[in-house]
Write a protein that holds these residues in place. Structure first.
Motif, PDB file in Angstrom:
ATOM      1  N   LEU A 126       8.196  -4.295   7.554  1.00 43.75           N
ATOM      2  CA  LEU A 126       7.313  -3.424   6.774  1.00 43.75           C
ATOM      3  C   LEU A 126       6.144  -4.196   6.161  1.00 43.75           C
ATOM      4  O   LEU A 126       5.339  -3.631   5.425  1.00 43.75           O
ATOM      5  CB  LEU A 126       8.101  -2.728   5.652  1.00 43.75           C
ATOM      6  N   GLY A 127       6.048  -5.487   6.496  1.00 46.20           N
ATOM      7  CA  GLY A 127       5.093  -6.330   5.801  1.00 46.20           C
ATOM      8  C   GLY A 127       3.693  -6.362   6.354  1.00 46.20           C
ATOM      9  O   GLY A 127       2.768  -6.781   5.661  1.00 46.20           O
ATOM     10  N   TRP A 128       3.508  -5.934   7.611  1.00 48.70           N
ATOM     11  CA  TRP A 128       2.168  -6.038   8.188  1.00 48.70           C
ATOM     12  C   TRP A 128       1.195  -5.040   7.596  1.00 48.70           C
ATOM     13  O   TRP A 128       0.093  -5.398   7.198  1.00 48.70           O
ATOM     14  CB  TRP A 128       2.239  -5.844   9.710  1.00 48.70           C
ATOM     15  N   GLU A 129       1.585  -3.770   7.558  1.00 47.71           N
ATOM     16  CA  GLU A 129       0.653  -2.733   7.120  1.00 47.71           C
ATOM     17  C   GLU A 129       1.235  -1.841   6.029  1.00 47.71           C
ATOM     18  O   GLU A 129       0.525  -1.435   5.111  1.00 47.71           O
ATOM     19  CB  GLU A 129       0.237  -1.864   8.316  1.00 47.71           C
ATOM     20  N   THR A 130       2.510  -1.506   6.124  1.00 47.94           N
ATOM     21  CA  THR A 130       3.090  -0.527   5.217  1.00 47.94           C
ATOM     22  C   THR A 130       2.995  -0.971   3.765  1.00 47.94           C
ATOM     23  O   THR A 130       2.444  -0.265   2.916  1.00 47.94           O
ATOM     24  CB  THR A 130       4.550  -0.237   5.585  1.00 47.94           C
ATOM     25  N   VAL A 131       3.528  -2.142   3.451  1.00 47.54           N
ATOM     26  CA  VAL A 131       3.549  -2.591   2.055  1.00 47.54           C
ATOM     27  C   VAL A 131       2.144  -2.881   1.527  1.00 47.54           C
ATOM     28  O   VAL A 131       1.808  -2.446   0.419  1.00 47.54           O
ATOM     29  CB  VAL A 131       4.488  -3.800   1.897  1.00 47.54           C
ATOM     30  N   PRO A 132       1.284  -3.604   2.255  1.00 45.96           N
ATOM     31  CA  PRO A 132      -0.078  -3.774   1.744  1.00 45.96           C
ATOM     32  C   PRO A 132      -0.785  -2.445   1.480  1.00 45.96           C
ATOM     33  O   PRO A 132      -1.500  -2.297   0.472  1.00 45.96           O
ATOM     34  CB  PRO A 132      -0.779  -4.563   2.854  1.00 45.96           C
ATOM     35  N   GLY A 133      -0.575  -1.459   2.355  1.00 44.45           N
ATOM     36  CA  GLY A 133      -1.200  -0.154   2.144  1.00 44.45           C
ATOM     37  C   GLY A 133      -0.661   0.548   0.911  1.00 44.45           C
ATOM     38  O   GLY A 133      -1.407   1.185   0.162  1.00 44.45           O
ATOM     39  N   LEU A 134       0.650   0.434   0.680  1.00 47.36           N
ATOM     40  CA  LEU A 134       1.249   1.054  -0.499  1.00 47.36           C
ATOM     41  C   LEU A 134       0.712   0.429  -1.784  1.00 47.36           C
ATOM     42  O   LEU A 134       0.374   1.132  -2.745  1.00 47.36           O
ATOM     43  CB  LEU A 134       2.770   0.911  -0.446  1.00 47.36           C
ATOM     44  N   ILE A 135       0.649  -0.890  -1.809  1.00 48.47           N
ATOM     45  CA  ILE A 135       0.179  -1.570  -3.020  1.00 48.47           C
ATOM     46  C   ILE A 135      -1.291  -1.260  -3.265  1.00 48.47           C
ATOM     47  O   ILE A 135      -1.705  -1.030  -4.409  1.00 48.47           O
ATOM     48  CB  ILE A 135       0.432  -3.082  -2.905  1.00 48.47           C
ATOM     49  N   ARG A 136      -2.068  -1.208  -2.208  1.00 46.92           N
ATOM     50  CA  ARG A 136      -3.484  -0.859  -2.373  1.00 46.92           C
ATOM     51  C   ARG A 136      -3.631   0.541  -2.958  1.00 46.92           C
ATOM     52  O   ARG A 136      -4.427   0.756  -3.886  1.00 46.92           O
ATOM     53  CB  ARG A 136      -4.198  -0.940  -1.023  1.00 46.92           C
ATOM     54  N   ALA A 137      -2.867   1.494  -2.466  1.00 46.75           N
ATOM     55  CA  ALA A 137      -2.944   2.867  -2.980  1.00 46.75           C
ATOM     56  C   ALA A 137      -2.476   2.932  -4.432  1.00 46.75           C
ATOM     57  O   ALA A 137      -3.081   3.629  -5.260  1.00 46.75           O
ATOM     58  CB  ALA A 137      -2.110   3.799  -2.105  1.00 46.75           C
ATOM     59  N   PHE A 138      -1.412   2.216  -4.771  1.00 48.68           N
ATOM     60  CA  PHE A 138      -0.913   2.232  -6.149  1.00 48.68           C
ATOM     61  C   PHE A 138      -1.920   1.608  -7.102  1.00 48.68           C
ATOM     62  O   PHE A 138      -2.164   2.125  -8.202  1.00 48.68           O
ATOM     63  CB  PHE A 138       0.412   1.474  -6.214  1.00 48.68           C
ATOM     64  N   ARG A 139      -2.543   0.528  -6.693  1.00 48.72           N
ATOM     65  CA  ARG A 139      -3.473  -0.171  -7.590  1.00 48.72           C
ATOM     66  C   ARG A 139      -4.801   0.555  -7.742  1.00 48.72           C
ATOM     67  O   ARG A 139      -5.608   0.182  -8.601  1.00 48.72           O
ATOM     68  CB  ARG A 139      -3.693  -1.598  -7.119  1.00 48.72           C
ATOM     69  N   ALA A 140      -5.020   1.573  -6.961  1.00 45.03           N
ATOM     70  CA  ALA A 140      -6.194   2.409  -7.213  1.00 45.03           C
ATOM     71  C   ALA A 140      -6.094   3.069  -8.580  1.00 45.03           C
ATOM     72  O   ALA A 140      -7.109   3.320  -9.243  1.00 45.03           O
ATOM     73  CB  ALA A 140      -6.330   3.462  -6.114  1.00 45.03           C
ATOM     74  N   GLU A 141      -4.858   3.368  -9.015  1.00 47.93           N
ATOM     75  CA  GLU A 141      -4.638   3.963 -10.340  1.00 47.93           C
ATOM     76  C   GLU A 141      -4.154   2.943 -11.362  1.00 47.93           C
ATOM     77  O   GLU A 141      -4.232   3.186 -12.563  1.00 47.93           O
ATOM     78  CB  GLU A 141      -3.606   5.096 -10.226  1.00 47.93           C
ATOM     79  N   HIS A 142      -3.636   1.818 -10.910  1.00 45.69           N
ATOM     80  CA  HIS A 142      -3.103   0.783 -11.806  1.00 45.69           C
ATOM     81  C   HIS A 142      -3.665  -0.565 -11.352  1.00 45.69           C
ATOM     82  O   HIS A 142      -2.931  -1.412 -10.835  1.00 45.69           O
ATOM     83  CB  HIS A 142      -1.568   0.770 -11.760  1.00 45.69           C
ATOM     84  N   PRO A 143      -4.951  -0.781 -11.551  1.00 47.01           N
ATOM     85  CA  PRO A 143      -5.619  -1.924 -10.919  1.00 47.01           C
ATOM     86  C   PRO A 143      -5.178  -3.290 -11.414  1.00 47.01           C
ATOM     87  O   PRO A 143      -5.386  -4.291 -10.716  1.00 47.01           O
ATOM     88  CB  PRO A 143      -7.102  -1.681 -11.246  1.00 47.01           C
TER      89      PRO A 143
END
Length: 307
Positions: A108-125
């Motif tokens: 899950l490390g190539w795209e899934t997790v980086p994408g999740l963290i990027r989306a979460f940090r849009a609201e919690h930078p």
């Protein structure tokens, strides 16, 4: 000094340091907000426990003895370490800038997790992450030990000390060398690969348990030719003609292999979110947990070939 000594002495260190800095019990008591008599008793008891005089008394003032000066240096370092630890845990729990210790599977490390963290940090930078990428059993042990707050894992753990929630499922494919006779096909029943040598992950990995369970459902026990620790290495071994493998979709197209849809049994793995039962969440952990649970059924949307 034994642990019992540490327990006995620690509450009185701040009293001792305050008196040592002021060289006056009344002023130290005022700074600490405690009665002078309470502070005097605490210092006397500390000296009694140590069996040495830390102060020489001069009326209302005091001065450190040689033993007191030696003890003061260590006491100040100990209090500074406690203050630093307290500041660290307060910082980690801060809703805006705190830390989440997050574990996830290698696949899950190539795209899934980086994408999740990027989306979460849009609201919690400013929320920080400590990321741990490992296999399922090791991740769950780190979760139990308190080294991780949350983890994405597969298969779903079933243990009374853990809580798990299903987030998504991921199709698995039979990967064969590109020059293999099966490479001319698009679909296969897993039972048709019963005589093939399998390349798979080592025992303890979730995909190994899933492979063995699916092969048992298909009516055979897989013949293991090679074992590895990482899915893309397994694909490389397949490309080299060393066997076939059951794997989730790749992060990018891999030359030298062909991937077949498995029609029977149903070839999927569940991806779940797990955390320790009864452990309170800090605000940043609670926020990230809510975010991940809100993506049920859509966790893998950004991963290549997840559909």
């Amino acid at each position: 000094m034994t642990s019992d000594w540490g327990i006995a002495l620690t509450p009185r260190l701040a009293h001792f340091v305050a008196v040592a800095r002021h060289e006056h019990v009344t002023r130290a008591a005022h700074e600490l907000g405690v009665p002078q008599s309470t502070l005097s008793r605490a210092v006397t008891r500390l000296e009694d426990d140590l069996g040495v005089a830390l102060f020489a008394r001069h009326g209302r003032t005091v001065s450190l003895t040689p033993a007191g000066r030696t003890f003061l240096a260590s006491a100040e370092r100990a209090l500074a370490a406690v203050e630093q630890a307290a500041e660290s845990v307060r910082s980690d729990a801060d809703p805006a800038t705190g830390k989440v210790a997050f574990g996830f599977l290698h696949t899950l490390g190539w795209e899934t997790v980086p994408g999740l963290i990027r989306a979460f940090r849009a609201e919690h930078p400013r929320v920080r992450f400590a990321l741990v990428q490992t296999y399922g059993e090791a991740m769950l042990e780190r979760l139990r030990a308190g080294e991780l707050d949350l983890c994405l894992t597969s298969p779903m753990p079933d243990a009374p000390d853990l809580v798990a929630r299903r987030l998504d499922e991921q199709r698995l494919r039979l990967v064969v060398p590109e020059d293999h006779p099966l490479a001319a096909r698009r679909r296969i029943r897993l039972a048709e690969a019963a005589e093939e040598p399998f390349v798979t992950l080592e025992p303890g990995y979730g995909m190994r348990r899933i492979l063995e369970a699916m092969c048992a459902e298909a009516g055979f026990r897989p013949r293991i030719a090679f074992e590895g620790e990482e899915a893309e290495t397994i694909r490389g071994l397949v490309a080299a003609g060393l066997g076939v493998a059951l794997l989730p979709p790749p992060a990018f197209a891999r030359p030298g292999v062909h991937e077949l849809t498995v029609t029977a049994p149903r070839a999927v793995r569940e991806i779940g979110l797990a955390w320790a039962e009864g452990r309170p969440d800090t605000p940043p952990v609670a926020a990230f947990k809510r975010f991940l649970l809100s993506r049920r059924g859509h966790l893998l949307d950004q991963q290549v070939g997840a559909a």
